[in-house]
Design a protein around this motif. Structure first.
Motif, PDB file in Angstrom:
ATOM      1  N   ASN A 123      14.743   2.170 -70.918  1.00 42.33           N
ATOM      2  CA  ASN A 123      13.675   1.606 -69.634  1.00 42.33           C
ATOM      3  C   ASN A 123      14.314   0.654 -68.736  1.00 42.33           C
ATOM      4  OD1 ASN A 123      14.477  -0.477 -71.302  1.00 42.33           O
ATOM      5  ND2 ASN A 123      13.119  -1.464 -71.560  1.00 42.33           N
ATOM      6  N   ASP A 124      16.059   1.157 -69.639  1.00 41.05           N
ATOM      7  CA  ASP A 124      16.895   0.004 -68.366  1.00 41.05           C
ATOM      8  C   ASP A 124      17.813  -1.319 -69.322  1.00 41.05           C
ATOM      9  OD1 ASP A 124      18.036   2.764 -67.004  1.00 41.05           O
ATOM     10  OD2 ASP A 124      16.818   2.343 -65.714  1.00 41.05           O
ATOM     11  N   GLN A 125      16.825  -1.422 -70.116  1.00 41.77           N
ATOM     12  CA  GLN A 125      17.031  -2.716 -70.338  1.00 41.77           C
ATOM     13  C   GLN A 125      18.422  -3.404 -71.342  1.00 41.77           C
ATOM     14  OE1 GLN A 125      14.097  -3.544 -73.518  1.00 41.77           O
ATOM     15  NE2 GLN A 125      16.102  -4.142 -75.442  1.00 41.77           N
ATOM     16  N   PRO A 126      18.547  -3.875 -70.711  1.00 43.15           N
ATOM     17  CA  PRO A 126      20.699  -4.447 -70.874  1.00 43.15           C
ATOM     18  C   PRO A 126      20.216  -4.638 -72.455  1.00 43.15           C
ATOM     19  CG  PRO A 126      19.643  -5.991 -70.020  1.00 43.15           C
ATOM     20  CD  PRO A 126      18.431  -5.712 -70.047  1.00 43.15           C
ATOM     21  N   PHE A 127      21.690  -4.214 -73.091  1.00 37.23           N
ATOM     22  CA  PHE A 127      21.871  -4.711 -73.906  1.00 37.23           C
ATOM     23  C   PHE A 127      23.526  -4.901 -74.460  1.00 37.23           C
ATOM     24  CE2 PHE A 127      23.045  -0.409 -73.038  1.00 37.23           C
ATOM     25  CZ  PHE A 127      24.365   0.272 -73.733  1.00 37.23           C
ATOM     26  N   THR A 128      24.055  -5.573 -75.769  1.00 35.36           N
ATOM     27  CA  THR A 128      25.408  -6.581 -75.790  1.00 35.36           C
ATOM     28  C   THR A 128      26.241  -5.217 -76.973  1.00 35.36           C
ATOM     29  OG1 THR A 128      23.835  -8.352 -75.309  1.00 35.36           O
ATOM     30  CG2 THR A 128      25.541  -8.324 -76.264  1.00 35.36           C
ATOM     31  N   GLN A 129      27.787  -5.647 -76.381  1.00 37.05           N
ATOM     32  CA  GLN A 129      27.767  -4.589 -76.969  1.00 37.05           C
ATOM     33  C   GLN A 129      29.039  -5.903 -77.530  1.00 37.05           C
ATOM     34  OE1 GLN A 129      30.629  -1.210 -75.503  1.00 37.05           O
ATOM     35  NE2 GLN A 129      32.466  -1.680 -77.189  1.00 37.05           N
ATOM     36  N   VAL A 130      29.526  -5.917 -79.005  1.00 37.94           N
ATOM     37  CA  VAL A 130      30.032  -6.590 -80.039  1.00 37.94           C
ATOM     38  C   VAL A 130      31.219  -6.104 -80.180  1.00 37.94           C
ATOM     39  CG1 VAL A 130      28.465  -8.019 -80.107  1.00 37.94           C
ATOM     40  CG2 VAL A 130      28.646  -6.354 -81.793  1.00 37.94           C
ATOM     41  N   ALA A 131      30.845  -5.391 -80.515  1.00 45.72           N
ATOM     42  CA  ALA A 131      32.555  -4.559 -81.231  1.00 45.72           C
ATOM     43  C   ALA A 131      33.175  -3.683 -80.436  1.00 45.72           C
ATOM     44  CB  ALA A 131      32.873  -4.707 -82.590  1.00 45.72           C
ATOM     45  N   SER A 132      34.228  -3.328 -80.674  1.00 49.68           N
ATOM     46  CA  SER A 132      34.846  -1.454 -80.547  1.00 49.68           C
ATOM     47  C   SER A 132      35.600  -0.899 -81.620  1.00 49.68           C
ATOM     48  CB  SER A 132      36.008  -1.380 -79.480  1.00 49.68           C
ATOM     49  OG  SER A 132      36.138  -0.235 -78.645  1.00 49.68           O
ATOM     50  N   ASP A 133      36.136   0.444 -81.259  1.00 49.81           N
ATOM     51  CA  ASP A 133      36.331   0.785 -82.305  1.00 49.81           C
ATOM     52  C   ASP A 133      37.221  -0.062 -84.006  1.00 49.81           C
ATOM     53  OD1 ASP A 133      36.278   3.172 -80.615  1.00 49.81           O
ATOM     54  OD2 ASP A 133      38.120   2.934 -80.045  1.00 49.81           O
ATOM     55  N   GLY A 134      38.311  -1.022 -83.401  1.00 51.62           N
ATOM     56  CA  GLY A 134      38.626  -1.781 -84.696  1.00 51.62           C
ATOM     57  C   GLY A 134      38.021  -2.885 -84.373  1.00 51.62           C
ATOM     58  N   MET A 169      25.354  -4.889 -71.152  1.00 51.48           N
ATOM     59  CA  MET A 169      25.433  -3.864 -70.209  1.00 51.48           C
ATOM     60  C   MET A 169      24.150  -3.181 -70.210  1.00 51.48           C
ATOM     61  SD  MET A 169      28.188  -1.499 -72.801  1.00 51.48           S
ATOM     62  CE  MET A 169      29.347  -2.663 -72.927  1.00 51.48           C
ATOM     63  N   THR A 170      24.124  -2.037 -69.284  1.00 51.99           N
ATOM     64  CA  THR A 170      23.009  -1.381 -69.047  1.00 51.99           C
ATOM     65  C   THR A 170      23.727   0.484 -69.538  1.00 51.99           C
ATOM     66  OG1 THR A 170      23.097  -0.607 -67.311  1.00 51.99           O
ATOM     67  CG2 THR A 170      21.258  -2.457 -67.713  1.00 51.99           C
ATOM     68  N   ARG A 171      24.861   0.840 -69.410  1.00 52.47           N
ATOM     69  CA  ARG A 171      25.249   2.379 -69.867  1.00 52.47           C
ATOM     70  C   ARG A 171      26.553   1.955 -70.622  1.00 52.47           C
ATOM     71  NH1 ARG A 171      20.898   3.217 -68.736  1.00 52.47           N
ATOM     72  NH2 ARG A 171      19.979   4.327 -66.427  1.00 52.47           N
ATOM     73  N   LEU A 172      26.773   3.088 -71.755  1.00 52.09           N
ATOM     74  CA  LEU A 172      27.852   2.800 -72.785  1.00 52.09           C
ATOM     75  C   LEU A 172      28.644   4.301 -72.704  1.00 52.09           C
ATOM     76  CD1 LEU A 172      29.742   2.120 -74.660  1.00 52.09           C
ATOM     77  CD2 LEU A 172      27.949   2.378 -76.372  1.00 52.09           C
ATOM     78  N   LEU A 173      29.444   4.448 -72.167  1.00 50.48           N
ATOM     79  CA  LEU A 173      30.450   5.633 -72.181  1.00 50.48           C
ATOM     80  C   LEU A 173      31.765   6.029 -73.523  1.00 50.48           C
ATOM     81  CD1 LEU A 173      31.343   9.064 -70.939  1.00 50.48           C
ATOM     82  CD2 LEU A 173      33.054   7.458 -69.867  1.00 50.48           C
ATOM     83  N   LEU A 174      30.560   6.905 -73.867  1.00 46.21           N
ATOM     84  CA  LEU A 174      31.829   6.293 -75.549  1.00 46.21           C
ATOM     85  C   LEU A 174      32.506   8.808 -75.692  1.00 46.21           C
ATOM     86  CD1 LEU A 174      29.376   5.981 -78.791  1.00 46.21           C
ATOM     87  CD2 LEU A 174      31.500   4.345 -77.722  1.00 46.21           C
ATOM     88  N   GLY A 175      33.553   8.644 -75.623  1.00 49.81           N
ATOM     89  CA  GLY A 175      33.986   9.772 -75.916  1.00 49.81           C
ATOM     90  C   GLY A 175      34.010  10.115 -77.568  1.00 49.81           C
ATOM     91  N   PRO A 176      33.774  11.408 -78.014  1.00 46.09           N
ATOM     92  CA  PRO A 176      34.720  11.930 -79.323  1.00 46.09           C
ATOM     93  C   PRO A 176      35.206  10.875 -79.685  1.00 46.09           C
ATOM     94  CG  PRO A 176      34.475  14.040 -77.611  1.00 46.09           C
ATOM     95  CD  PRO A 176      33.910  13.106 -76.695  1.00 46.09           C
ATOM     96  N   ALA A 177      34.275  10.452 -80.950  1.00 43.57           N
ATOM     97  CA  ALA A 177      36.195   9.411 -82.449  1.00 43.57           C
ATOM     98  C   ALA A 177      35.667   7.942 -81.732  1.00 43.57           C
ATOM     99  CB  ALA A 177      36.809   9.861 -82.265  1.00 43.57           C
ATOM    100  N   GLU A 178      35.515   7.470 -80.614  1.00 41.80           N
ATOM    101  CA  GLU A 178      35.291   6.264 -80.358  1.00 41.80           C
ATOM    102  C   GLU A 178      34.105   5.628 -81.011  1.00 41.80           C
ATOM    103  OE1 GLU A 178      36.883   5.465 -75.943  1.00 41.80           O
ATOM    104  OE2 GLU A 178      35.489   6.983 -75.797  1.00 41.80           O
ATOM    105  N   ARG A 179      33.681   4.168 -80.958  1.00 39.09           N
ATOM    106  CA  ARG A 179      32.418   4.008 -81.432  1.00 39.09           C
ATOM    107  C   ARG A 179      32.640   2.472 -80.477  1.00 39.09           C
ATOM    108  NH1 ARG A 179      36.865   4.996 -84.046  1.00 39.09           N
ATOM    109  NH2 ARG A 179      37.561   2.891 -85.545  1.00 39.09           N
ATOM    110  N   ALA A 180      31.557   1.838 -80.953  1.00 37.73           N
ATOM    111  CA  ALA A 180      30.611   0.733 -80.210  1.00 37.73           C
ATOM    112  C   ALA A 180      29.538  -0.289 -81.188  1.00 37.73           C
ATOM    113  CB  ALA A 180      29.986   0.871 -78.438  1.00 37.73           C
ATOM    114  N   GLU A 181      29.630  -0.912 -81.536  1.00 35.12           N
ATOM    115  CA  GLU A 181      28.674  -1.725 -82.037  1.00 35.12           C
ATOM    116  C   GLU A 181      27.537  -2.667 -80.656  1.00 35.12           C
ATOM    117  OE1 GLU A 181      29.645  -4.275 -85.687  1.00 35.12           O
ATOM    118  OE2 GLU A 181      31.297  -3.263 -85.672  1.00 35.12           O
ATOM    119  N   ILE A 182      26.418  -2.164 -80.628  1.00 36.11           N
ATOM    120  CA  ILE A 182      25.588  -2.995 -79.504  1.00 36.11           C
ATOM    121  C   ILE A 182      24.323  -3.762 -80.181  1.00 36.11           C
ATOM    122  CG2 ILE A 182      26.135  -1.410 -78.100  1.00 36.11           C
ATOM    123  CD1 ILE A 182      23.120   0.016 -78.648  1.00 36.11           C
TER     124      ILE A 182
END
Ligand code: CU
Length: 480
Positions: free
Chosen positions: A262-273, A282-295
């Motif tokens: 529904n394109d609702q926003p979410f909140t990223q709070v952490a990255s890989d480390g 954000m509404t879109r999150l690009l993650l390449g192989p091995a990358e992490r994101a906590e939303i």
């Protein structure tokens, strides 16, 4: 075409690659449709806590063969750790000494690498720490890093892609004093979920054999079915106002462009480390192989919302979230999450340059290896870089090819100074261990090599498209 099949189009977000791969596959088994509701409850990996043995936290992991049922009525041969497919979520704490007994029973040599962890090279689980079939490897080290969602996976020389594909991977979550008290959802399996996303290629008999031909060695092995924690088309019954997803792109080679349907926003709070300093909406999150994101996703009572891979051609669902009619209140996300000690370019004693190159003609023409770093392919007997312990360095990574690559390095969490001369995105202002580079892009990374001098045992740096790594897009550095 059954809707469970899907098409990857990276054109809309990887415009610079010049290579518009559209990989379509169909999976004729089930004939079911993602237009309907999701079909399987999301698997939540077991948590594995250490058991105290004289002040050391001890974990037992057994790599084994398994039989998995991804589709009703079909048995699939897989590999897993303490289970049939994938492994448990290891829980560790900053400051604790841990020992992990890794027993290999898969019938061939493998390794287990602690991706994102800062530890001695001998404990790293890379190609130099093979575990032969029937043997147990017991690395021991002290956890010295911030709270983060890391992972582990096989790193066997020239077999990493196959072993990970078959299921040798899982997550490691680190906690510290900061994560203990931070007001974020943290009840495992309830409002704080591990989410290992990947895709696998299933044949009509239900098998998901690893068969990398010329095309796969060039582009990476890409599946025809998306999975979350090894579950096909899963749903999760949410009971809280906020849901925290600790997402790992655990694919061999696929870049995911995630969003809610529904394109609702979410909140990223952490990255890989670990935590970002401040949350990023954000509404879109690009993650390449091995990358992490906590939303963190906000839910309304009774809401049904799906986490999807967004693509122009054919988006597909990774996870359907079904919110209960009554939701337990969750506290607001803190405005400030942590403090990151930003490394300064003027403190760097050296800048090293690395060119990630793919020559399309190389492999196709039979002219040897197509994927190289600084023109070289991996050689376990060659040390490519020697770093002095205590030094801060800048590593400038250039993707001189027309396709995306993912730079990953062991031992350290780095910071991105700039991308193509411009500041990194807000959600890249973080401790990271993997970074996506589109074709032609340049990133400058800064890192400090704080501990663990060992002139004899190297750490790896490599592309985390696993077929590229296995083809030799990897190098070695020692800290002295
Ligand atoms: Cu690559």
């Amino acid at each position: 075409m059954t809707p469970l099949s899907f098409t990857f189009s990276r054109r809309n977000f990887l415009k610079s690659t010049g290579a518009a791969f559209v990989v379509a596959g169909s999976f004729p088994l089930a004939g079911r449709t993602q237009q309907n509701g999701a079909i399987n409850p999301l698997r939540i990996p077991a948590q594995l806590e250490g058991r105290d043995e004289g002040g050391v936290q001890v974990y037992d992991l057994t790599m084994r063969k398994g039989i998995s049922t991804f589709f009703e009525g079909y048995e699939t041969e897989t590999l897993g750790l303490n289970g049939d497919y994938l492994g448990p979520t290891l829980r560790m704490r900053d400051g604790e000494t841990v020992r992990i007994n890794v027993t290999n029973t898969i019938g061939e040599t493998s390794t287990l690498h602690w991706h994102g962890m800062h530890l001695p090279a001998k404990m790293d689980g890379g190609p130099h720490q093979p575990i032969r079939d029937g043997e147990t490897w017991s690395p021991e080290f002290t956890v010295k890093q911030k709270a983060a969602a890391l992972w582990y996976h096989s790193h066997q020389m020239e077999k990493t892609a196959e072993h990970v594909w078959r299921g040798l991977a899982g997550m490691v979550w680190i906690d510290d004093a900061e994560s203990d008290t931070i007001e974020l959802p943290k009840t495992y399996g309830t409002d704080d979920l591990p989410l290992v996303l990947h895709d696998r290629r299933f044949a009509s008999d239900g098998s998901m054999e690893y068969r990398a031909g010329m095309r796969e060695m060039m582009m990476g092995m890409i599946g025809n079915v998306p999975l979350a924690n090894g579950t096909v088309d899963p749903y999760f019954d949410a009971t809280t106002e906020k849901l925290r997803l600790r997402i790992l792109n655990g694919s061999n080679a696929t870049f995911y462009y995630l969003g809610l349907d529904n394109d609702q926003p979410f909140t990223q709070v952490a990255s890989d480390g670990g935590f970002l300093e401040t949350p990023v909406e954000m509404t879109r999150l690009l993650l390449g192989p091995a990358e992490r994101a906590e939303i963190v996703i906000d839910l309304e009572p009774g809401q049904v919302v799906s986490l999807r891979n967004i693509s122009n051609a054919l988006p597909f669902r990774f996870l359907e979230i079904r919110a209960a009619e009554t939701l337990t209140p969750s506290p607001a996300i803190p405005a400030r999450l942590t403090d990151i000690e930003w490394l300064k370019p003027e403190d760097a004693v050296v800048t090293r340059r690395f060119d990630m190159e793919t020559r399309m003609g190389g492999m196709m023409g039979g002219g040897g290896n197509a994927h190289t770093i600084n023109g070289k392919v991996m050689d376990m007997m060659r040390i490519d870089e020697t770093v002095k312990m205590g030094d801060t360095e800048i590593w400038e990574i250039r993707n001189v090819s027309g396709m995306p690559h993912v730079w990953h390095m062991h031992d350290v969490q780095f910071q991105i100074l700039d991308r193509n001369g411009k500041p990194p995105l807000a959600n890249e202002m973080a401790r990271k261990d993997a970074v996506t580079l589109r074709g032609g892009e340049v990133v400058r990374l800064i890192m400090r090599f704080e501990d663990y001098a060992d002139p004899d045992t190297p750490f790896m740096y490599h592309c985390h498209i696993l077929e590229h790594e296995d083809a030799g897009m990897m190098g070695q550095f020692v800290v002295v």
